[in-house]
Design an enzyme around this catalytic site. Structure first.
Site, mmCIF file in Angstrom:
data_model
loop_
_atom_site.group_PDB
_atom_site.id
_atom_site.type_symbol
_atom_site.label_atom_id
_atom_site.label_comp_id
_atom_site.label_asym_id
_atom_site.label_seq_id
_atom_site.Cartn_x
_atom_site.Cartn_y
_atom_site.Cartn_z
ATOM 1 N N ASP A 407 78.907 93.066 19.152
ATOM 2 C CA ASP A 407 80.010 93.398 18.254
ATOM 3 C C ASP A 407 79.577 94.352 17.156
ATOM 4 O OD1 ASP A 407 82.491 92.544 18.895
ATOM 5 O OD2 ASP A 407 82.579 90.907 17.466
ATOM 6 N N ASP A 460 87.175 87.352 21.193
ATOM 7 C CA ASP A 460 87.026 86.631 19.932
ATOM 8 C C ASP A 460 87.558 85.210 20.025
ATOM 9 O OD1 ASP A 460 85.941 88.907 18.781
ATOM 10 O OD2 ASP A 460 87.906 89.676 18.210
#
Length: 565
Positions: A407, A460
């Protein structure tokens, strides 16, 4: 290979696609692609703001456009009632790099981007008595107008706003075709008596939009449902295994008794440490491919893949729900070519799921299509979390740590290599002509004057969800209470991590944030800390399930199997 096993493997592969979406918010501000962070200095220290440009033709309200204010010039009114309605004219010369042929009377002047500095245009327009300058970009995107490094003494007292090329073309057509301006434009070189007027104002966004609250509830609720389903499946499988141990204790060695399958015939797919690392590596390669090949046809391909996964996810969830009332139909099977044995209940539900998915794909650009996308997405996430599992905390730590680095790299570090954030560009659907990729949950921002959507990527929810579901499976198999277990604290940690993501998002003025940057430390840190404090870390880390020295199991008080010697 049965249908569920085939779909389980399909979902493992599809996770690579689901990882590419990370921004937690998309708003009108995302049309500004140049993140020029030039330092502020006297006369050039404005914050970049979006500006609404409302137009009128012969007193009748017309189009509204969105531009971006410059680093220099005066600030723009934030409330519509405080903004003045002012006549708009075309510059002559068009690029406003030299003095206009005639003085203006407090008009807003529209100029082409041209080749001179933005500050030069603003200074010339100000000297000609313009009240504001609209600079039309030569591309569809907007760019932030900054000052040159050698500019030190700036004295610009009119606002400067950049508009995209298509907005400039529309404004020019309005100027040339309105009832009064059409005649005068052919007679007067500066189009002084135009009947087009504009109003410039920059409304402020609310600190928190209700859409973010609903999106938070949606993400937390999805993990909650998926975790209970996964734990229930593991508990039923453990009970069935203990029954086999009891029935064959004197005839078959314990080690030879196979583990029972989860309900509905869906075998769980356990992730290994090696596959966790390869998972993120392959996802990175796939992200680069998306970035390089992003186009309208590629987005269409992703829509097809999303529909396939959505159909299977929705079908699996509906079958699990309906099985309570149609148990006989769900347990009777028919052999289907390629797919193998399929229950009659699955066949009955499939046409509805396929129709729903196809209708969403066809009408996905209408205003309320986000509802269908969220339904398909939630069903897909729940199904993946029920089939794909992490066997212990070691694998979970490796997977989430790699995703954490993934990320950060593709949101922040990739800017230095590609001159833009690769992940945000892919998630936003730049260069495709489409409204982003479908692998995300989204809700329209309800009280934001700039519109747009609050969004969250599947990854997520999925990746932390694997860890949360693991904690509930452990709690149920270890017969732990809610407070003494790990699930409650894992859920609280996930909710707090996602909440901190939205706080950071608002502090960063709506720019995309990597949610795992905040969620992983909360969830993983909570389980590791609690496990060490309670003395369960070794079991959580290596085994992933409680020790049961004798064939006896009590699971949530619902069922008990005893073996007496």
């Amino acid at each position: 290979m049965d249908l569920q096993r085939l779909c389980g493997l399909l979902f493992v592969s599809a996770l690579i696609v689901l990882l590419v979406c990370r921004p937690s918010s998309v708003t009108a501000g995302d049309i500004v692609h140049d993140d020029d962070s030039s330092p502020k200095k006297p006369g050039c220290e404005n914050n970049f703001v979006l500006v609404k440009v409302q137009t009128w033709v012969d007193g009748v309200e017309a189009n509204e456009f969105v531009g971006v204010g410059a680093r220099f010039g005066t600030t723009i009114a934030s409330k519509e009632k405080n903004a003045q309605q002012t006549r708009l004219i075309l510059s002559d010369p068009r690029d406003c790099c030299s003095k206009p042929k005639k003085k203006l009377a407090g008009d807003v002047i529209m100029v082409d981007r041209g080749h001179c500095k933005f500050t030069t245009k603003a200074n010339i327009a100000q000297a000609a008595n313009a009240s504001a300058v609209l600079i039309i970009n030569n591309q569809k995107e907007l760019y932030k107008m900054v000052c040159e490094p050698d500019e030190t003494a700036l004295d610009i007292h009119i606002p400067a706003v950049m508009l995209p090329h298509d907005a400039g073309s529309t404004l020019e057509n309005m100027l040339m075709s309105n009832s009064l301006g059409k005649v005068l434009y052919t007679q007067l070189s500066n189009c002084r008596f135009s009947a087009v007027s504009v109003q410039l104002y920059s409304p402020k966004r609310p600190v928190v939009d209700i859409a973010e609250v609903f999106l938070w509830l949606m993400a937390v609720g999805t993990i909650l449902c998926a975790s209970f389903w996964s734990a229930w499946s593991a508990r039923e499988a453990a009970i069935e295994h203990e029954r086999l141990l009891k029935d064959a204790a004197d005839e078959i060695p314990r080690a030879e008794i196979p583990r029972a399958k989860t309900p509905l015939g869906a075998s769980a797919v356990d992730i290994s440490t090696t596959s966790a690392v390869l998972f993120v590596v392959i996802a990175s390669c796939f992200l680069v491919i998306l970035y390089e090949l992003m186009s309208s046809w590629f987005v269409e391909l992703l829509v097809v893949l999303f529909c396939i996964g959505g159909v299977e996810g929705l079908q699996t969830c509906l079958v699990a729900l309906l099985l309570r009332w149609f148990k006989r139909t769900g347990e009777s099977y028919i052999k289907v070519p390629i797919l193998g044995a399929v229950s009659h209940l699955t066949l009955a539900v499939s046409p509805f799921c396929i129709t729903f998915s196809v209708l969403w794909a066809v009408y996905r650009n209408i205003s309320f299509a986000w509802i269908g996308q969220d339904i398909l997405g939630i069903a897909l996430i729940i199904t993946v979390l029920q089939i794909v599992r992490i066997p212990n905390l070691k694998v979970g730590t490796v997977l989430l740590s790699c995703a954490f680095l993934y990320d950060i790299f593709w949101v922040f570090v990739s800017k230095k290599l590609f001159h833009e954030s690769v992940m945000i560009v892919v998630a936003r659907g730049d260069k495709s002509g489409e409204d982003g990729i479908p692998m995300l949950l989204k809700i329209p921002r309800m009280f934001d004057p700039w519109g747009g959507f609050s969004i969250i990527g599947f990854g997520d929810i999925l990746l932390p969800g694997l860890l949360v579901a693991f904690s509930l499976r452990y709690d149920w198999l270890a017969n732990k209470s809610l407070r003494a277990g790990y699930f409650l604290w894992a859920m609280i940690a996930y909710g707090l991590g996602l909440l901190i993501t939205y706080v950071a998002l608002n502090l960063m003025d709506g720019h995309g944030q990597p949610a795992l940057l905040y969620i992983v430390p909360f969830t993983l840190g909570t389980l590791l800390t609690l496990g060490k404090k309670r003395g369960d870390l070794q079991i959580l880390w290596s085994r992933g399930e409680p020790e049961r020295p004798c064939p006896h199991i009590e699971l949530g008080g619902s069922q008990e199997v005893n073996e007496s010697k």
